[in-house]
Design a protein around this motif. Structure first.
Motif, short mmCIF file in Angstrom:
data_model
loop_
_atom_site.label_atom_id
_atom_site.label_comp_id
_atom_site.label_asym_id
_atom_site.label_seq_id
_atom_site.Cartn_x
_atom_site.Cartn_y
_atom_site.Cartn_z
N LEU A 125 -30.20 -25.60 -14.56
CA LEU A 125 -29.79 -24.98 -13.30
C LEU A 125 -30.53 -23.67 -13.05
O LEU A 125 -30.95 -23.39 -11.93
CB LEU A 125 -28.27 -24.74 -13.29
CG LEU A 125 -27.41 -25.98 -13.18
CD1 LEU A 125 -25.96 -25.64 -13.46
CD2 LEU A 125 -27.57 -26.63 -11.81
N GLN A 126 -30.70 -22.88 -14.08
CA GLN A 126 -31.43 -21.63 -13.92
C GLN A 126 -32.88 -21.87 -13.51
O GLN A 126 -33.41 -21.19 -12.64
CB GLN A 126 -31.38 -20.81 -15.21
CG GLN A 126 -30.03 -20.21 -15.48
CD GLN A 126 -29.90 -19.62 -16.86
OE1 GLN A 126 -30.42 -20.17 -17.83
NE2 GLN A 126 -29.20 -18.50 -16.97
N VAL B 176 -34.16 -24.58 -12.00
CA VAL B 176 -34.31 -25.26 -10.71
C VAL B 176 -33.79 -24.42 -9.55
O VAL B 176 -34.42 -24.36 -8.49
CB VAL B 176 -33.57 -26.62 -10.76
CG1 VAL B 176 -33.54 -27.27 -9.40
CG2 VAL B 176 -34.25 -27.53 -11.76
N CYS B 177 -32.65 -23.77 -9.74
CA CYS B 177 -32.00 -23.07 -8.63
C CYS B 177 -32.37 -21.61 -8.51
O CYS B 177 -32.21 -21.01 -7.45
CB CYS B 177 -30.48 -23.18 -8.77
SG CYS B 177 -29.90 -24.88 -8.76
N HIS B 178 -32.83 -21.02 -9.61
CA HIS B 178 -33.17 -19.60 -9.61
C HIS B 178 -31.99 -18.75 -9.14
O HIS B 178 -32.15 -17.79 -8.39
CB HIS B 178 -34.41 -19.33 -8.77
CG HIS B 178 -35.58 -20.17 -9.17
ND1 HIS B 178 -36.27 -19.97 -10.34
CD2 HIS B 178 -36.14 -21.24 -8.57
CE1 HIS B 178 -37.23 -20.87 -10.44
NE2 HIS B 178 -37.17 -21.65 -9.38
N LYS B 179 -30.79 -19.13 -9.58
CA LYS B 179 -29.56 -18.42 -9.24
C LYS B 179 -28.80 -18.13 -10.54
O LYS B 179 -28.96 -18.84 -11.53
CB LYS B 179 -28.65 -19.28 -8.34
CG LYS B 179 -29.27 -19.67 -7.03
CD LYS B 179 -29.31 -18.49 -6.10
CE LYS B 179 -29.84 -18.93 -4.75
NZ LYS B 179 -29.97 -17.85 -3.83
N PRO B 180 -27.96 -17.11 -10.53
CA PRO B 180 -27.14 -16.84 -11.72
C PRO B 180 -26.20 -18.02 -12.02
O PRO B 180 -25.69 -18.66 -11.11
CB PRO B 180 -26.32 -15.61 -11.34
CG PRO B 180 -27.05 -14.99 -10.20
CD PRO B 180 -27.73 -16.12 -9.48
N VAL B 181 -26.02 -18.29 -13.30
CA VAL B 181 -25.16 -19.38 -13.74
C VAL B 181 -24.00 -18.81 -14.55
O VAL B 181 -24.20 -17.97 -15.42
CB VAL B 181 -25.94 -20.40 -14.60
CG1 VAL B 181 -25.02 -21.46 -15.17
CG2 VAL B 181 -27.05 -21.04 -13.77
N ILE B 182 -22.80 -19.26 -14.22
CA ILE B 182 -21.59 -18.85 -14.94
C ILE B 182 -21.13 -20.02 -15.79
O ILE B 182 -20.95 -21.13 -15.27
CB ILE B 182 -20.47 -18.45 -13.97
CG1 ILE B 182 -20.92 -17.29 -13.09
CG2 ILE B 182 -19.20 -18.10 -14.74
CD1 ILE B 182 -19.96 -16.99 -11.97
N LYS B 183 -20.92 -19.80 -17.06
CA LYS B 183 -20.41 -20.83 -17.97
C LYS B 183 -18.92 -20.59 -18.18
O LYS B 183 -18.51 -19.53 -18.67
CB LYS B 183 -21.14 -20.78 -19.31
CG LYS B 183 -20.51 -21.61 -20.40
CD LYS B 183 -20.45 -23.06 -20.04
CE LYS B 183 -19.69 -23.85 -21.11
NZ LYS B 183 -19.21 -25.11 -20.63
N ALA B 184 -18.09 -21.56 -17.80
CA ALA B 184 -16.66 -21.49 -18.04
C ALA B 184 -16.39 -21.95 -19.47
O ALA B 184 -16.85 -23.01 -19.88
CB ALA B 184 -15.90 -22.37 -17.05
#
Length: 126
Positions: free
Chosen positions: A67-68, A70-78
């Protein structure tokens, strides 16, 4: 401060989320929870959320890195927390943020004392 609402399972929950506009929302897929939804329901509800409200899910470390990239957005892991070992298992994650949660979809808090000494940014669900 960022705000996440979790456990949306009714159409009126989506309406309320659109009204208050949290930063993130989550759905419960744990079948034993009274707030559980199917993936199909979650997809339909997601379509009805305002565009600025992001959804979060249950990712592996590989999912996070993908995701990081491909999306170049911050990722939150629950992270479902039962004890300190659950916390420590994810401290080295490449996720931009960790979200520590009871993870049972019951709206109950876990023992926050297991988070002592953590030296990275995180969110608390409760």
């Amino acid at each position: 401060m960022k705000v996440k609402m979790c456990g949306l399972y009714r159409p009126e929950d989506i309406d309320y989320a659109n009204e208050v506009q949290p930063d993130y929302v989550g759905f419960v897929f744990y079948e034993k929870s009274h707030r559980a939804v199917t993936k199909e329901q979650a997809a339909e509800y997601r379509k009805k959320l305002l565009p600025g409200i992001r959804t979060v899910g249950d990712e592996t470390e590989e999912d996070i890195q993908y995701l990081q990239a491909v999306c170049h957005k911050p990722v939150i892991k629950a992270v479902k927390v039962r004890d300190r070992y659950d916390v420590e298992a994810w401290l080295d994650s490449s996720a931009d943020y960790l979200l520590f949660d009871n993870g049972m979809g019951e709206g109950q808090v876990f023992d926050w004392s297991v988070l002592g000494g953590i030296d990275r940014e995180f969110f608390l669900a409760g």
